[in-house]
Structure formats: structure tokens, C-alpha cells
Design a protein around this motif. Sequence first.
Motif, PDB file in Angstrom:
ATOM      1  N   ILE A 166     -22.000  24.004 -49.991  1.00 43.62           N
ATOM      2  CA  ILE A 166     -21.168  24.833 -50.878  1.00 43.62           C
ATOM      3  C   ILE A 166     -21.829  24.970 -52.256  1.00 43.62           C
ATOM      4  O   ILE A 166     -21.892  26.059 -52.834  1.00 43.62           O
ATOM      5  CB  ILE A 166     -19.748  24.223 -50.998  1.00 43.62           C
ATOM      6  CG1 ILE A 166     -18.999  24.418 -49.670  1.00 43.62           C
ATOM      7  CG2 ILE A 166     -18.973  24.842 -52.153  1.00 43.62           C
ATOM      8  CD1 ILE A 166     -17.671  23.722 -49.579  1.00 43.62           C
ATOM      9  N   ARG A 167     -22.355  23.837 -52.758  1.00 42.38           N
ATOM     10  CA  ARG A 167     -23.000  23.879 -54.080  1.00 42.38           C
ATOM     11  C   ARG A 167     -24.205  24.844 -54.083  1.00 42.38           C
ATOM     12  O   ARG A 167     -24.410  25.609 -55.010  1.00 42.38           O
ATOM     13  CB  ARG A 167     -23.446  22.473 -54.496  1.00 42.38           C
ATOM     14  CG  ARG A 167     -22.341  21.660 -55.158  1.00 42.38           C
ATOM     15  CD  ARG A 167     -22.920  20.486 -55.958  1.00 42.38           C
ATOM     16  NE  ARG A 167     -23.706  19.565 -55.123  1.00 42.38           N
ATOM     17  CZ  ARG A 167     -23.151  18.630 -54.328  1.00 42.38           C
ATOM     18  NH1 ARG A 167     -21.829  18.487 -54.278  1.00 42.38           N
ATOM     19  NH2 ARG A 167     -23.909  17.833 -53.590  1.00 42.38           N
ATOM     20  N   VAL A 168     -24.987  24.790 -53.004  1.00 40.41           N
ATOM     21  CA  VAL A 168     -26.167  25.669 -52.922  1.00 40.41           C
ATOM     22  C   VAL A 168     -25.715  27.143 -52.899  1.00 40.41           C
ATOM     23  O   VAL A 168     -26.280  27.996 -53.582  1.00 40.41           O
ATOM     24  CB  VAL A 168     -27.005  25.329 -51.668  1.00 40.41           C
ATOM     25  CG1 VAL A 168     -28.104  26.359 -51.464  1.00 40.41           C
ATOM     26  CG2 VAL A 168     -27.618  23.949 -51.795  1.00 40.41           C
ATOM     27  N   LEU A 169     -24.681  27.428 -52.099  1.00 46.32           N
ATOM     28  CA  LEU A 169     -24.224  28.825 -51.992  1.00 46.32           C
ATOM     29  C   LEU A 169     -23.632  29.339 -53.306  1.00 46.32           C
ATOM     30  O   LEU A 169     -23.664  30.535 -53.597  1.00 46.32           O
ATOM     31  CB  LEU A 169     -23.185  28.952 -50.865  1.00 46.32           C
ATOM     32  CG  LEU A 169     -23.749  28.880 -49.439  1.00 46.32           C
ATOM     33  CD1 LEU A 169     -22.627  28.794 -48.424  1.00 46.32           C
ATOM     34  CD2 LEU A 169     -24.621  30.099 -49.142  1.00 46.32           C
ATOM     35  N   GLN A 170     -23.090  28.408 -54.108  1.00 48.02           N
ATOM     36  CA  GLN A 170     -22.488  28.827 -55.383  1.00 48.02           C
ATOM     37  C   GLN A 170     -23.528  29.421 -56.345  1.00 48.02           C
ATOM     38  O   GLN A 170     -23.183  30.189 -57.226  1.00 48.02           O
ATOM     39  CB  GLN A 170     -21.783  27.639 -56.048  1.00 48.02           C
ATOM     40  CG  GLN A 170     -20.363  27.471 -55.521  1.00 48.02           C
ATOM     41  CD  GLN A 170     -19.717  26.201 -56.046  1.00 48.02           C
ATOM     42  OE1 GLN A 170     -20.403  25.220 -56.298  1.00 48.02           O
ATOM     43  NE2 GLN A 170     -18.409  26.226 -56.218  1.00 48.02           N
TER      44      GLN A 170
ATOM     45  N   LEU B 212     -18.222  35.209 -51.819  1.00 47.91           N
ATOM     46  CA  LEU B 212     -17.114  34.500 -51.161  1.00 47.91           C
ATOM     47  C   LEU B 212     -17.595  33.459 -50.138  1.00 47.91           C
ATOM     48  O   LEU B 212     -16.798  32.729 -49.574  1.00 47.91           O
ATOM     49  CB  LEU B 212     -16.210  35.511 -50.427  1.00 47.91           C
ATOM     50  CG  LEU B 212     -15.499  36.533 -51.320  1.00 47.91           C
ATOM     51  CD1 LEU B 212     -14.865  37.629 -50.461  1.00 47.91           C
ATOM     52  CD2 LEU B 212     -14.422  35.858 -52.153  1.00 47.91           C
ATOM     53  N   LEU B 213     -18.921  33.407 -49.890  1.00 47.66           N
ATOM     54  CA  LEU B 213     -19.411  32.553 -48.791  1.00 47.66           C
ATOM     55  C   LEU B 213     -18.993  31.098 -48.969  1.00 47.66           C
ATOM     56  O   LEU B 213     -18.558  30.443 -48.012  1.00 47.66           O
ATOM     57  CB  LEU B 213     -20.944  32.636 -48.695  1.00 47.66           C
ATOM     58  CG  LEU B 213     -21.504  33.946 -48.132  1.00 47.66           C
ATOM     59  CD1 LEU B 213     -23.020  33.930 -48.173  1.00 47.66           C
ATOM     60  CD2 LEU B 213     -21.028  34.159 -46.692  1.00 47.66           C
ATOM     61  N   HIS B 214     -19.121  30.564 -50.199  1.00 42.36           N
ATOM     62  CA  HIS B 214     -18.829  29.136 -50.373  1.00 42.36           C
ATOM     63  C   HIS B 214     -17.345  28.839 -50.145  1.00 42.36           C
ATOM     64  O   HIS B 214     -16.981  27.790 -49.631  1.00 42.36           O
ATOM     65  CB  HIS B 214     -19.287  28.636 -51.755  1.00 42.36           C
ATOM     66  CG  HIS B 214     -18.741  29.412 -52.893  1.00 42.36           C
ATOM     67  ND1 HIS B 214     -19.215  30.667 -53.240  1.00 42.36           N
ATOM     68  CD2 HIS B 214     -17.765  29.126 -53.791  1.00 42.36           C
ATOM     69  CE1 HIS B 214     -18.550  31.113 -54.292  1.00 42.36           C
ATOM     70  NE2 HIS B 214     -17.662  30.211 -54.646  1.00 42.36           N
ATOM     71  N   HIS B 215     -16.474  29.819 -50.485  1.00 44.22           N
ATOM     72  CA  HIS B 215     -15.032  29.629 -50.214  1.00 44.22           C
ATOM     73  C   HIS B 215     -14.792  29.546 -48.706  1.00 44.22           C
ATOM     74  O   HIS B 215     -14.015  28.723 -48.226  1.00 44.22           O
ATOM     75  CB  HIS B 215     -14.222  30.793 -50.772  1.00 44.22           C
ATOM     76  CG  HIS B 215     -14.214  30.856 -52.266  1.00 44.22           C
ATOM     77  ND1 HIS B 215     -14.122  29.722 -53.062  1.00 44.22           N
ATOM     78  CD2 HIS B 215     -14.276  31.903 -53.123  1.00 44.22           C
ATOM     79  CE1 HIS B 215     -14.132  30.088 -54.330  1.00 44.22           C
ATOM     80  NE2 HIS B 215     -14.239  31.404 -54.400  1.00 44.22           N
ATOM     81  N   TRP B 216     -15.470  30.462 -47.962  1.00 46.81           N
ATOM     82  CA  TRP B 216     -15.231  30.515 -46.519  1.00 46.81           C
ATOM     83  C   TRP B 216     -15.735  29.251 -45.823  1.00 46.81           C
ATOM     84  O   TRP B 216     -15.094  28.750 -44.906  1.00 46.81           O
ATOM     85  CB  TRP B 216     -15.903  31.760 -45.927  1.00 46.81           C
ATOM     86  CG  TRP B 216     -15.279  33.044 -46.412  1.00 46.81           C
ATOM     87  CD1 TRP B 216     -14.093  33.167 -47.060  1.00 46.81           C
ATOM     88  CD2 TRP B 216     -15.823  34.363 -46.293  1.00 46.81           C
ATOM     89  NE1 TRP B 216     -13.841  34.481 -47.361  1.00 46.81           N
ATOM     90  CE2 TRP B 216     -14.893  35.251 -46.896  1.00 46.81           C
ATOM     91  CE3 TRP B 216     -16.982  34.896 -45.747  1.00 46.81           C
ATOM     92  CZ2 TRP B 216     -15.111  36.629 -46.962  1.00 46.81           C
ATOM     93  CZ3 TRP B 216     -17.189  36.259 -45.794  1.00 46.81           C
ATOM     94  CH2 TRP B 216     -16.267  37.126 -46.395  1.00 46.81           C
ATOM     95  N   ILE B 217     -16.866  28.724 -46.258  1.00 48.88           N
ATOM     96  CA  ILE B 217     -17.396  27.494 -45.639  1.00 48.88           C
ATOM     97  C   ILE B 217     -16.370  26.366 -45.841  1.00 48.88           C
ATOM     98  O   ILE B 217     -16.068  25.595 -44.914  1.00 48.88           O
ATOM     99  CB  ILE B 217     -18.746  27.099 -46.278  1.00 48.88           C
ATOM    100  CG1 ILE B 217     -19.817  28.164 -46.007  1.00 48.88           C
ATOM    101  CG2 ILE B 217     -19.197  25.718 -45.811  1.00 48.88           C
ATOM    102  CD1 ILE B 217     -20.486  28.087 -44.657  1.00 48.88           C
ATOM    103  N   ALA B 218     -15.809  26.301 -47.062  1.00 48.14           N
ATOM    104  CA  ALA B 218     -14.815  25.254 -47.351  1.00 48.14           C
ATOM    105  C   ALA B 218     -13.591  25.403 -46.439  1.00 48.14           C
ATOM    106  O   ALA B 218     -13.074  24.422 -45.890  1.00 48.14           O
ATOM    107  CB  ALA B 218     -14.409  25.332 -48.822  1.00 48.14           C
ATOM    108  N   LEU B 219     -13.153  26.660 -46.268  1.00 44.04           N
ATOM    109  CA  LEU B 219     -11.992  26.921 -45.402  1.00 44.04           C
ATOM    110  C   LEU B 219     -12.271  26.461 -43.974  1.00 44.04           C
ATOM    111  O   LEU B 219     -11.466  25.753 -43.354  1.00 44.04           O
ATOM    112  CB  LEU B 219     -11.726  28.430 -45.329  1.00 44.04           C
ATOM    113  CG  LEU B 219     -10.793  29.091 -46.338  1.00 44.04           C
ATOM    114  CD1 LEU B 219     -10.633  30.562 -45.963  1.00 44.04           C
ATOM    115  CD2 LEU B 219      -9.417  28.424 -46.320  1.00 44.04           C
ATOM    116  N   LEU B 220     -13.433  26.887 -43.454  1.00 46.44           N
ATOM    117  CA  LEU B 220     -13.731  26.621 -42.041  1.00 46.44           C
ATOM    118  C   LEU B 220     -13.952  25.132 -41.785  1.00 46.44           C
ATOM    119  O   LEU B 220     -13.618  24.618 -40.712  1.00 46.44           O
ATOM    120  CB  LEU B 220     -14.967  27.432 -41.604  1.00 46.44           C
ATOM    121  CG  LEU B 220     -14.746  28.954 -41.598  1.00 46.44           C
ATOM    122  CD1 LEU B 220     -16.058  29.708 -41.482  1.00 46.44           C
ATOM    123  CD2 LEU B 220     -13.812  29.350 -40.437  1.00 46.44           C
ATOM    124  N   ALA B 221     -14.499  24.422 -42.773  1.00 47.38           N
ATOM    125  CA  ALA B 221     -14.754  22.988 -42.580  1.00 47.38           C
ATOM    126  C   ALA B 221     -13.434  22.245 -42.385  1.00 47.38           C
ATOM    127  O   ALA B 221     -13.373  21.243 -41.666  1.00 47.38           O
ATOM    128  CB  ALA B 221     -15.512  22.444 -43.787  1.00 47.38           C
TER     129      ALA B 221
END
Length: 1253
Positions: free
Chosen positions: A1230-1234, A1196-1205
Amino acid sequence: MTTGFSSGSCRFADYFVICGLDTESGLEPDELSGENFEQSPLRRTFKSKVLAHYPDNVEWNPFDQDAVGMLCMPKGLSFRTQVDSREPQFHSFIITREDGSRTYGFALTFFEEVTSKQICSAMQTLYHMHNAEQYDILHTPTSPQGPEDQRHQHTQPRPVLHAAPAISRLQRFNSYDISRDTLYVSKCICLITPMAFPQACKKVLQQLHQAVTSPQPPPLPLESYIYNILYEVPQPPSGRSLKFSGVYGPVVCQRPSTSELPLFDFAISEMINLLGVENVLQLFTCALLEMQILLYSQHYQRLMTVAESITALMFPFQWQHVYVPILPASLLHFLDAPVPYLMGLHSNGQDDRTKLELPQEVQTHHTLVSFYLFIYLELPQFPNKLEFIQEISEVLMSFGVAPEGNIHSSDSQAKYCAFRSVDMVSDKRNGNLASPLNSFLLRENETIARLQALVKRTGVSLEKMDELPDASSNKDVRFQCDEEELKMHQLNIQVREVFANRFTQMFADYEVFVIQPSQDKESWFTNRDQMQNFDKASFLSDQPEPYLPFLSRFLETQMFASFIDSKILCHDDEEKEHTLRVFDSRVDKIRMLNVRTPTLRTSMYQKCTNIEEAAIEMRVSKIDHTALHPHLLDMKIGQGRYEQGFFPRLQSDVLSTGPTSNKWTKRSAPAQWRRRDRQKQHAEHLYLDNDQREKYIQEARNLGTTIRQPKLSNLSPSVIAQTNWKFVEGLLKECRNKTKRMLVEKMGREAVELGHGEVSITGVEENTLIASLCDLLERIWSHGLQVKQGKSALWSHLLHYQENKEKNATGLGRKSDGGGSAMPPLKVSLIQDMRHIQNISEIKTDVGKARAWVRLSMEKKLLSRHLKQLLSDHELTKKLYKRYAFLRCDDEKEQFLYHLLSFNAVDYFCFTNVFTTIMIPYHVVVVPSKKLGGSMFTANPWVCVSGELAETGVLQVPRNTLEITFECQNLGKLTTVQMGHDNTGLYAKWLVECVMVRNEITGHTYKFPCGRWLGKGVDDGSLERILVGELMTPSTENEERMCRTPPMQQSPGMMRRFVTISPNSKPKLNTGQIQEGVGEAINGIVKHFHKPEKERGSLTLLLCGEYGLVWALEQVFQHGFKSPRLFKNVFIWDFLEKAQVYFESAEQREVTPDENWQTRVRHFCRFMRAINNTSRNIGKDGKFQMLVCLGARDHLLHHWIALLADCPITAQMYEDTALIKDRSLVNSLIRVLQTLQEFNITLEASLVKGVGI
């Protein structure tokens, strides 16, 4: 199967028995057979009697009338009329006596016309009653009932609608009219024999039956033939064949010699045809693990064939529990026994299966058209299962037998489709003991219903199959060329050899792990239950890992324990029972091969090469013995006549005693054969004459000498020197190859890429490689010994060394300087390492101890050094070894130690990973920061240490010393330490630099860096922290070490150069460096998952360790964080909590961009709440670490980064230059975390303790 026949019997058969209808006592219903009276009288069973048996009794095998009666006709008498099929049926059975010895029975059941008027009219009367009852039932009008009621009240009528068809069916099938029909009843003739020769007995009985049914009378009265088989035909001697005469043709039987597999005369191909190889192997595994096994079939002979085949394939082990291949209906309560059993149950046909009630805990595992196999799903896999199936299949195909079984092929439907065997394997020890199996035959079962539906779907009509006759009975009974029988014997031998070879390979080294008792036999017997007879831990430590689930359970079975007991009981070859002797000779052959070509010791599958069919062909083509021919007996005139079609009552006066001058009957039991143990009863080759026995012992001795090195004393000095030099050179070369191979294996792919070795040799089990190194060391240490003491030459040398040193009691080993560290390394001491091994209670044998010591020394990187120290005691080496011994050839010895030194280049965990259940002492030191003395600290600290295998629980650390030593079960490689304090006293603030933990046996020291405060109102307010550690490399560069061990983890590489500032002032990284940091952290995780499982390091370290994922994301969120007011620290967690509040209020206001956004917000808030509600005082940074770990686990990390940005809170708390506000940088993050999405990340328990998500 080996037979235990009692000593007096040397005759082919002990009794001839006739069973059937006793006209005087009339028709007695057989209630015990469990039949109900709703069935028509022709389908009911009635009591059968033993009508006659000849002779009355033989002393060595007393006649057991009840057992023979029950097993000859297990279902009692059955009746037929002229419209029914009346083919004769052959079956065999077994009677096990109280002392464990066995007798075999072979029975032929056929039908004879009933001549007694009383019996016919009794049957007619039963029919009138039955039909009247049925008619009443059908014509009583009543309200329709549910199926439940009908099942429980058979007498209750069904709806009238069915009356017409039902009545016509009654008239068609359930009728016996005395004026119109002929009534037939079953009768059985049977041979009781001490050894199992089913093929021969079948021929004898079929020819006797033919004599009675054929229009011409036989050449001699029947008595002559029966007298001949009882008194004039001996058992074939070992390794010989015997021919004797039946009524119409010769009968041949043969018996294997003492060096072949034991006698077995049933057709294994029939079992394969019924079940298919895969199911046979499943069943075989269940039997080896001593589960409860129930076979279920319409044919008695099939039950016997499958049971006998499975137990014969177990060679050299023997089934030790209840063994009843044919369970008579009256003994059904046996199925409730809470013990392992192997039983066979007869089914009546199609209807009967619906009554079969299986225990609830049994799972349906496999289905064939007319064979059901119910097996526990968690059955451990038999070692090398696929290769094994492949090998058996090749043998079968060479004989034209289909490995998948012949159930589906059209021509065999007649033969096999009538077989319905339910094979229930329920291990009641795992299940509920109280669930009785006797309801078994009473209620319907949904599992069976499901299976029947499946059978219907496969398009095979089971109803039609019922009418198919049993193929075995259609064989022409005239004697034909025995090509079929020879083929059966050859197939049996090949399949049995393949099975035996698996055990020979698996247990090639078993002998060295047998624990020989220290006391005499009598006291050993009395204390047998408390004694350990096999060093299981050491044996398992040598086995390839995939074998362990099966082997660890198999070593606990009764059959394995009995096998080892018999090994302990016989000290010399003469005393060994047959199976053990044959097995040991095969093991010796394999061991010789392995010595010559040591590369064989791998987990690679080795096919069977030892197939001796020639012996059988020889015996069958050239008959060794011919028995006396049948002849006229001294009978009165008129005796011996009989009526065609009826088996006569024979003349008991001529059959009750044998000839007085027969050499077979006189021979009494040899005195030296005393029954030592119930197992001895199973030994079959008791009748070796002296010259055979001599030859046998000689062979064994010769084999023994060929395995040892040549006796050097018998040779000339030059030959001695040359032979010895070759041998020493060979050992050295082997040592070089082994060390190279093990290094290549350990370095894995990297070594192959560097050009060492080929890809093909990797993938061999580390355990087997180390076991083969131990073999080599044992061979080197036993070369040129003065006197061999004990099973392990290496261990006995070590013990001598230990004794010498303890006498002199000088300082043990050198103490290496601690280099001023908080935890000085353990002193290097060979004696201390020996004591550690001697204290491990699980290791029971010298060989086991030597191997454990080698594993420990390899793990400590001290093997070469210890052995050098051991050999530096020249006086001792001279005392123990002859001049020419390898250990006294200085150059070779030096080279050998140099080769072993190369193991220090790699990390082995071959001790820690193998002895997982032993107790290990650990030493823990907490190192507080030197700058801010911890002397004022008032709270009580605690730690909890976790490893790959287990964790310790909370351990209190004394405040004044800050170190503890504790003992607990092996934790494996250490991964995390949780530490904290109870926040008591005036000054509960504590700055901890690191925690050090050392395994006091292996000396491995782990460092868990901290560098943070623990206390309320200081740092992030945390009272406990989770520290991630790493194995420390020894700091003292010793002159003997070739190179230092690289740490298990790859070096952090790029990131080291950014951190040059002191740890307290946090370094400011630019966006490029931060991106690089994230990239490296993700890269480390991706690499981790791409490595073979054996080579992976610690995932926890990659997530939470130095420059791990948590650190990298911390840098992301700290970049551009607005600096707070003076003296106030703001943490990333504060920002995340504010974001959470915003999201929750936005959700309530229903400001929802889209569905996806809502889902992500819900996840984020759920995780935040769960972490905030945890009872642990892990502080704000600890909470952030937990959030990152959970986010990585659930992708879920990449989703959360997108939310917080995109969150407005970010705009308030970050400067415009912050990384999180840069759209393109966030996208690349986000791409790296995916890339983590494709990996299944499992978190260690200590990281997520207290969070229930």
C-alpha cells in the motif's frame, strides 16, 4: 506608418480647410450622430459644414468634402456657454482612398462666440421647449415603474418624490438665458497632408489659432502664412530635415533616410502611458492575427495615436484590412462587418460607456483604472513574451516612462485618467456571424457594469476625472526648445527597433522558404488565389516548439501573404519597396552574424543591438533645408483684416492658386513608377534622385558580396590555399561542436552528469538545433560550387544524383537480410528516401525538401551513410564542385561524415514529430503461433493501431495473408494495437504470438507481443486484446553502425532473470521477487514523471507493457491463489467479481465499519460494474488491466488493495501463505502504491475505450 501619397504631391500640405457653423442654414440637428433628444440642447450635436477649403482642388489628391467634414468634426458642432471649459483640442485623422493610398488630416477645434442673433434665439427656443417637457414629466403623478420600463420609455414619468432635486438641477445646468449667457460654438481649422507630420502640423495650427485670439494682430495677414504652408513649403526629402516658419516661431520636421525604419511621427510613449506594455503586447498580438479590434476613447487623438502606433510596430508587415482609426458616428454600421478591422470609436464620457454593447463571445481579460481590454482568452502567446516585455521595459525606463503605464501615478491622472478605451477584439470567424454589433450602443452591458464596480473598488473616482482638462491643450503654444520632441523621436526609434528586431530574428531565414512562381507575372497574378507562396510546413518545422501556436496562425494571415507576394514581385533591389528593402538588409546582417558565430542559432532570446538614433540627432541639430519665409501677398487694401477672437473667411482669390514658377509643383510623376499593386501605394521613399539611387544599389551589391565567400579568382594561389584551408577547417570545427552539442542535448541530464558540457547549454529546442545543423550542411554544400542552382545546394546535388541513378537504373541500395524475421527491414535506399520527400505535398521549396530529407535520414540513423553514398559518386562531385571545395577535401570530408555517424547513438524522432499532418503508409503483419497452426482459423480478424498523435480506426485484416498495408495521417510514435476477430465460422479460436507494425517511410518497426488466445471458451474468453508495443532495434549489426540504439524505454533490469521458463507455464515467483517487481514497476513510473517532458518514454508501456504495473499486480494476486479443480481455469477477475458481490450485499446489510470504507467500496463497485458493462469483448485479463489502469489514474489502487486484504472472500480463495494475507507485506505494498498519488496519470484512449468513467 508609411504613407501612400499620390505621385503629383511634393508639397508639405495639399489643403487648408475651415469647418464650423453655417449661419445661413442655421441649426440642423445631426441625427446620424446617434444623439437622443432627452439631452439638453447644449449637449446635443448639430450638423457642421466645410465652410471653405483652399485651394479648390489638386489633381493628385481630389478634395473629398464629405470625408473631410465628417473627420474634422466627427461629432458635429457643439455649443458651450461662458461657464464651460473651452480649451482647443487637436486631433489627427486618416482618409484611405479606394486604391489603398492614404491622406492624413490634422485638425484643431476651438470655440468662437456666436454673433448671429437668429442662432442665439433658436437655442433659447429649444431650451424653453426642453424645460417645459422635463417639467411635465416630473410633475405627472403615476404609479412607480420597474427600471426596465423606464429604460424603454423615457417619456414615462418617474415617481414624484424626485421632483424637487431634479428641478433645481434643471435650473442649474440645463439653462441658457439669451440675456445673461454668452453662446459659443465649435470651429475647426485643418491641414490635409500627403505624409504624417502630426507634431509640425499641430504647431502650425496652434500658432494660427493664437494669431486670431491674441490682442495684437500677427506680423503678416493670415493668408500669407497659409499660402506659405500650401505652396512654398516642400516635403522634407528622405534623410533630411526641413525648417519653415509658423506665425510666431519656426517649425521643424524631419524624415528618415531610405535605410531607416519608415516615417512615424506619433508618440509611442503616449500609447504606453495609456495601456502599459503588457496590454500593448496583447493588442499587438491581436492585430498580427488579424482579429476585429475596436478602440474606445474620449479623445480622438488617442484613438489615432494607438492605432497608428500598433500598425507602425508591425514593420515589415502592413495591416491589410479595414482601417478606420476614427469612426464617425454616422458609420457605426461598419462594426457589423464580418471581416477583420481596426477601428476607433469616440465615447462621450462616463455615461456613454454603459451604452456600449459587447458581443457575447468576448471575454473580459484585463482591467485598468480607465482602460478596458476585452480579449479572447485563447490568444496564442507572442514568442518569448516575457523577455520581450523585459527588453521594451528597459528601453522605456531609460527614458523615464513607466512600463506599466502612468494611469495610477498621481501627477499623470490629469493627463491619462480621462482615457477610457474599450478595446474589443472579437474574432467573429470563431463566433456567431449573425450577432450584430450594432446593438452595441443601445443596450446596457453587464460586463461593463462589472468593470465599473471593479474600478470603484480600486478607489478611483471616475466622476471627478471628467472635469480634468486634456493636458495636451494646456501646452503653451509659443515655440520652445525641442528637447521633448527629440526625446519622443529617440524613444520611438528605440521601441520600434526592439519590435523590428523580433521579426528579423523570427524570420531571418524566410527567404529560402518563399516559393518562386514558375510562370510569368501576368499569369501569376491571374492565378494568385490558387497559388501557394510560402513553404509553411518546412518553415514551421525549424521553429522552436513554444513559437508554433502563434506562428502557425500568423502564417495564415493576409498581411503575411501580402508581404511574401511583394517579395516575389520584386526580383532586384531596385524594384523592392522601402519596407521590404530595409527588412531584407537587416536580415542579411543577422545572417552574417550567425554565419560567423553559429552558436547564435538557438531559441535563446537575442536583444536588439541595431539602434540608429544618431541620424535623428544630426538632422535635428543641423537643419538641411529651410523653406521660403511667409511674405506679403498681392491683396487689395483692406483685405486681411479681421476681428479678434474670430477665425476669418480668408481671401480665396489669393489662396486658390500657387506660384507659377515653383519647382515643386512642376515635377510630375516619374514615369518608371507604375502602380504594380495596391501595396506599392504604401511605399514612401519614391523620390530618390538618381545619385542616391545609384549609391543605394551599390550598397546593396556590396552587402551581397560581403556575405559570399571571397572571390578566389582575384587572389594569388598561396593566399587562395590559405583562405580556403581556414574556411574548410572552420566548417569542420563547427561540425564537431554542433554534433557534440546535439548529442549532449539529446542525452539530457545523463550527459551532464557524465561530465559532457555544462548544464547551461541544455534546454535548447531540438528543432532549432536540427535547423542549425541543416544550415551547416547547406553551407558545406555551397562551398566551392561551380554554379549555384536553386536555393538549396544540398538538394540540387541530391537531384543530380537521383537523375544519374535513374538513368543507370541499377538496383537501388542494398537489401539487408531479414534475419528470417516476420518483417524484413526496409532496404536502405537514398533514392527511395528522396522519393518519399518528393511525395509530401506540404513541402513546397527546395530548402524545405533538403531539411525534411535530413530529418528523415537522422530519424532512420542513415544520415552519415546516405551522405557517404552521395559523395561516393566522384564524377558527379567533380562536375559540380571546384577543386578547393570542402566536399573535395578527402580528409576533412571523412572526419565530417564520422562526426555525423555519432548521431546514430541516440534516437531522433525529428521527422515523425514535426511533419504531423502528412500521409504515411504503414505495414501490419499478424504473427500467429507456429505450434498451433492458424490454418483452421475461420473468423475475420481486425486491428486498430494507435499512436501519440492519432489512431486508425478498425482495419479488417485478410484471413489468408494476415498482413495489410494502409496509408493514413501520421500517427506519431506507435503505442498500442487493439486486435480481435468477429467470432464467426466453425473454428473461431486463434493463438496470436505478436503483431508487427512498420512505418514505411521512417522504417521504424514496432513489435506488439501477445502470446494469448482469442476466442470464446478458451484462455480468458477474450475476443479482443489491447497490445502494448515497443520500438524494435535493428537486428543486423552493420559494419558502419557505431553502436546499437538503446530502446526508448529503460531496460527492465532485475526482472529478466526470473523468467527462464517457457512462456506457457507461468513462473512461480516468491514474495520477495513479487515485491521487487512491484517496486520496479512503480519506480519506472516515478522516474518517467521526474524526467523533462521531452525525454519521457511511453507511459502505456510502463503500465501495461512487459513487467509493467499491471503485470506486477497480477503476480500479487496470483500468489497463493488456491489451485482450482482439474481443467478449470480461475482468473483474478473471478475473485474480484466475487468480492464485488460480497461488498454490495454488505452495503445493503449496512455492515459498515466506517464512512471511509463505504466510499472505497462504492468506488470499487462502480468501476467493476462499468468495466463489466462495456460492449468490448476484452476477456477477464483485459478487464483486470483496465481496472488497474483506471485505479492508477484516479489514485485508488492502494484503497482497493486494503479493501480486498480484509475481505472474507480472500480468506476462502487464497492459501494462508498468500502475499495478500500477510498484513505487513500488504502494508508495504500500500505504501509503495501511495507514491503514485502525486502524479497526474493520463491514460491513452485505447486503454479505456468503452468505459464511461
